[in-house]
Scaffold this motif. Structure first.
Motif, short mmCIF file in Angstrom:
data_model
loop_
_atom_site.label_atom_id
_atom_site.label_comp_id
_atom_site.label_asym_id
_atom_site.label_seq_id
_atom_site.Cartn_x
_atom_site.Cartn_y
_atom_site.Cartn_z
N GLY A 133 -73.90 -50.22 -44.14
CA GLY A 133 -73.54 -51.57 -43.70
C GLY A 133 -72.38 -52.16 -44.46
O GLY A 133 -72.20 -53.38 -44.48
N LEU A 134 -71.57 -51.30 -45.09
CA LEU A 134 -70.44 -51.75 -45.89
C LEU A 134 -69.14 -51.20 -45.32
O LEU A 134 -69.14 -50.45 -44.34
N VAL A 135 -68.03 -51.55 -45.95
CA VAL A 135 -66.71 -51.07 -45.57
C VAL A 135 -66.07 -50.47 -46.81
O VAL A 135 -66.29 -50.96 -47.92
N ALA A 136 -65.28 -49.42 -46.65
CA ALA A 136 -64.55 -48.84 -47.79
C ALA A 136 -63.47 -49.84 -48.21
O ALA A 136 -62.37 -49.85 -47.67
N ALA A 137 -63.82 -50.70 -49.17
CA ALA A 137 -63.00 -51.87 -49.48
C ALA A 137 -62.00 -51.66 -50.60
O ALA A 137 -61.23 -52.55 -50.92
N ALA A 138 -62.02 -50.48 -51.22
CA ALA A 138 -61.12 -50.24 -52.36
C ALA A 138 -59.82 -49.56 -51.92
O ALA A 138 -59.23 -48.79 -52.67
N GLY A 139 -59.39 -49.86 -50.72
CA GLY A 139 -58.13 -49.32 -50.22
C GLY A 139 -58.26 -48.04 -49.45
O GLY A 139 -57.27 -47.52 -48.91
N GLY A 140 -59.48 -47.50 -49.35
CA GLY A 140 -59.66 -46.21 -48.69
C GLY A 140 -59.27 -46.19 -47.23
O GLY A 140 -58.53 -45.31 -46.78
N VAL A 141 -59.74 -47.17 -46.46
CA VAL A 141 -59.43 -47.17 -45.03
C VAL A 141 -57.95 -47.46 -44.80
O VAL A 141 -57.37 -47.03 -43.79
N LEU A 142 -57.32 -48.18 -45.72
CA LEU A 142 -55.89 -48.44 -45.59
C LEU A 142 -55.07 -47.19 -45.91
O LEU A 142 -54.07 -46.91 -45.25
N THR A 147 -52.27 -41.12 -45.08
CA THR A 147 -52.38 -39.79 -45.67
C THR A 147 -52.61 -38.71 -44.63
O THR A 147 -52.12 -37.60 -44.76
N MET A 148 -53.35 -39.05 -43.59
CA MET A 148 -53.73 -38.06 -42.57
C MET A 148 -53.51 -38.62 -41.17
O MET A 148 -53.23 -39.82 -41.03
N PRO A 149 -53.63 -37.81 -40.13
CA PRO A 149 -53.46 -38.30 -38.76
C PRO A 149 -54.41 -39.45 -38.44
O PRO A 149 -55.54 -39.50 -38.95
N TYR A 150 -53.94 -40.35 -37.59
CA TYR A 150 -54.69 -41.56 -37.23
C TYR A 150 -56.11 -41.24 -36.77
O TYR A 150 -57.08 -41.84 -37.25
N GLY A 151 -56.25 -40.30 -35.85
CA GLY A 151 -57.57 -39.99 -35.32
C GLY A 151 -58.52 -39.46 -36.36
O GLY A 151 -59.71 -39.80 -36.37
N ALA A 152 -58.02 -38.63 -37.27
CA ALA A 152 -58.86 -38.08 -38.34
C ALA A 152 -59.31 -39.19 -39.28
O ALA A 152 -60.47 -39.23 -39.71
N ALA A 153 -58.38 -40.09 -39.61
CA ALA A 153 -58.73 -41.22 -40.48
C ALA A 153 -59.77 -42.11 -39.81
O ALA A 153 -60.74 -42.56 -40.45
N MET A 154 -59.59 -42.35 -38.53
CA MET A 154 -60.54 -43.19 -37.79
C MET A 154 -61.92 -42.55 -37.74
O MET A 154 -62.95 -43.22 -37.92
N GLU A 155 -61.96 -41.24 -37.50
CA GLU A 155 -63.24 -40.54 -37.44
C GLU A 155 -64.00 -40.64 -38.77
O GLU A 155 -65.20 -40.90 -38.79
N LEU A 156 -63.29 -40.43 -39.87
CA LEU A 156 -63.94 -40.53 -41.18
C LEU A 156 -64.45 -41.93 -41.44
O LEU A 156 -65.56 -42.13 -41.95
N ALA A 157 -63.64 -42.94 -41.09
CA ALA A 157 -64.01 -44.33 -41.36
C ALA A 157 -65.20 -44.79 -40.50
O ALA A 157 -66.05 -45.55 -40.97
N LEU A 158 -65.27 -44.32 -39.25
CA LEU A 158 -66.29 -44.80 -38.32
C LEU A 158 -67.60 -44.02 -38.37
O LEU A 158 -68.66 -44.57 -38.08
#
Length: 255
Positions: A133-142, A147-158
């Motif tokens: 129930g949290l968000v990667a708030a220490a700059g990770g999602v940004l 660092t990596m392709p958009y879709g890959a970053a989105m998949e990891l974050a979601l």
């Protein structure tokens, strides 16, 4: 700084910072954040040190924020310096993350705060905050999308799923792969190679490469704060951390 919680060693122009909470998989609490920040300041001020390495003791890099401490209202960050005293800090010298085992949640973000990531082939990366129930708030999602392709970053974050070191290297997250137990040795070899170069030139080169992609980071962090603050203040955030500590599935309310 507690030498038991955060250790500092200097050899051949390289400063090594080790998070030493193996019993907690090197989860970061405020004491760790303060220790890492003090270690960075010490090494930045030491003219004999050209490059820095951050790693974790006991075969694990860092499992992220200490959720038990978070559930008690304690944040493992320092104003102006971010999570673990590093993720928002302006570090002039090159920083290499030597990753064994897990680099998860804040631990993954701590690795992302480094300029170069060296990982054991058995290492795992991920930002599973959404599962709590949290968000990667220490700059990770940004930083992931830079660092990596958009879709890959989105998949990891979601999804919050983990990826192995080999996949992380394919996506551009990891620079070098080492045998299990050899990530620090590989990072030291790389850092010592950097340390043979002119220290002023090394600092300037880092500043230019880093600045070219992080020019707007402070504006992004301010924008991010307006999005994630309500999440961290939510009932779901406390429920996610509490459920983790109690080893049960969380019961989300969406509030």
């Amino acid at each position: 700084m507690s030498e038991e919680i955060v250790k500092v060693d200097i050899t051949d122009g390289v400063g090594v910072i080790t998070i030493n909470r193996p019993e907690a998989k090197n989860a970061v609490n405020l004491e760790v954040a303060e220790g890492v920040a003090a270690a960075v300041d010490k090494l930045e001020a030491d003219d004999s040190v050209v490059a820095l390495i951050i790693t974790g003791a006991g075969g694990t890099f860092c499992s992220g924020m200490d959720l038990k401490a978070f559930a008690q209202g304690k944040r493992p960050s320092i104003p102006g310096r971010g999570f673990a005293g590093v993720t928002e800090a302006e570090i002039a010298k090159p920083l290499i993350a030597a990753v064994e085992g897990y680099a998860l949640a804040g631990g993954c973000e701590l690795a992302l705060a480094a300029d170069i990531i060296v990982a054991a082939k058995t290492a795992q990366f991920g930002i599973p905050e959404v599962k709590r129930g949290l968000v990667a708030a220490a700059g990770g999602v940004l930083k992931l999308a830079k660092t990596m392709p958009y879709g890959a970053a989105m998949e990891l974050a979601l999804t919050g799923d983990f990826i192995p070191a080999e996949r992380a290297q394919q996506l551009g997250l990891v620079t070098r792969i080492a045998d299990e137990g050899k990530a620090l040795d590989e990072a030291l070899a790389l850092a010592k190679k950097i340390a043979t170069n002119g220290p002023l030139a090394v600092k300037a080169s880092k500043q230019l490469v880093s600045g070219s992609i992080k020019w707007m980071d402070k504006d992004l962090l301010a924008w991010q704060a307006g999005i994630i603050d309500p999440v961290f203040k939510s009932s779901d955030a406390i429920e996610g951390a509490t459920a983790f500590a109690e080893k049960r599935a969380p019961k989300w309310t969406g509030s």
